[in-house]
Structure formats: structure tokens, C-alpha cells
Design a protein around this motif. Sequence first.
Motif, short mmCIF file in Angstrom:
data_model
loop_
_atom_site.label_atom_id
_atom_site.label_comp_id
_atom_site.label_asym_id
_atom_site.label_seq_id
_atom_site.Cartn_x
_atom_site.Cartn_y
_atom_site.Cartn_z
N TRP A 166 0.71 -0.76 0.38
CA TRP A 166 -0.28 0.11 -0.19
C TRP A 166 1.15 2.17 0.17
O TRP A 166 0.43 2.19 -0.61
CB TRP A 166 -1.34 -0.10 1.15
N PRO A 224 -4.35 1.89 5.00
CA PRO A 224 -5.56 1.16 5.26
C PRO A 224 -5.89 0.27 6.16
O PRO A 224 -5.51 0.20 7.17
CB PRO A 224 -5.13 -0.29 3.83
N ARG A 234 -8.66 -1.30 1.65
CA ARG A 234 -9.06 -0.05 1.50
C ARG A 234 -8.46 0.96 2.39
O ARG A 234 -9.05 0.58 3.77
CB ARG A 234 -10.53 -0.67 1.12
N ILE A 235 -9.53 1.98 2.37
CA ILE A 235 -10.04 3.00 3.46
C ILE A 235 -11.13 2.49 3.73
O ILE A 235 -12.45 3.74 3.11
CB ILE A 235 -9.26 4.19 3.91
#
Length: 153
Positions: free
Chosen positions: A43, A53, A150-151
Motif C-alpha cells: 500500500w 488502510p 481499503r480505507i
Amino acid sequence: MSVRMTGAGARAWLSDTTGYRYAETQPDGRLWPAIPTAIMNVWKKVAEVSREPDSCLVNFYGEGTKMGLHQDRVEAEHLWPVVSISLGDEALFRVGGVERRDPTKSIWLRSGDVVVLTGTSRLAYHGIDRVKFRSSGLLPKGGRINVTLRIAS
Ligand code: MD6
Ligand code: FE
């Protein structure tokens, strides 16, 4: 056949009797494990954003598994990228536009490939049409693992 899933981080995607949702605990009440450092480092290298994330989903594709065309839009904000890491068998990834009817392109994802959906592609429809079972020797019994970061909130 559908994917088998698990997760890591502060919250992960869960399917239960109330449907699909982000949950902060596993079905047995425990917290999800921390996102592994090596995954976090991917990331940091590709996401190009200040935040880390809070959600890591791990999908396993066995023989004959597909994933239908979908948008990743359950997250609270859609401005953060989604980073996906492919491991194991090769998979045919289809990606189109923000409307389901938009034209699509297909590419083979190989073990180690990283896809970033960001900017105008963040809400693009995408899916996995098929997996070339046992095309990679990574997993002794074959199959493909996809890790998405993901956030979520
Ligand atoms: C998969 N990937 O590669 C499914 N979502 O098995 C996804 O659904 C996906 O690759 C958002 C961003 C990148 C992806
Ligand atoms: Fe997705």
C-alpha cells in the motif's frame, strides 16, 4: 462456486444473516488480525495517499470460482484508492467504466500483480471471469488468493 473470504485490520467485510457489511469483529467475537507488514508496505509503495488502510480482505478462489462485475462502493468515502494483490493462479480480470453498460477490457492477472483502482477508475465496474486453475505453483493445492486493501471508514 463463490469465493471464500477472511480479513484483517480494524474492519473487514462479513457476510451473515443481515447481509454483507464491514464488521469490527469476526463472527466469533474476536478482533481481526493486524494487516501484515509486508501487505502494508505494498500500500505504502503504490497508494500515494497519506492514510493507511483500515481494511484488508482476503478472497480465495478455488477451481471454477468467478466474481461477477461489481463496483467497490460500500466504503464511506470513494476518494481513497483500492489496492489489490493477486497471488497464485492466473485470473482473467475484466474492467470497464462507471456504468455497468460501459465497454470493458480484460487482462490476465498473474501472481504478484497489483491493481490500483484510483481517480476516475475508483468506481469502475470490474470482476474476475475465470481462474486458470493450477497455472501457478504458489499454492500446493492450486487456487488464487486476492488481497484487497481499503480505507473503509
Ligand atoms: C479479484 N478484485 O481480483 C477481485 N476490487 O479477485 C476486486 O474486486 C478489486 O482487483 C477493487 C480494486 C481492485 C480489485
Ligand atoms: Fe472489487
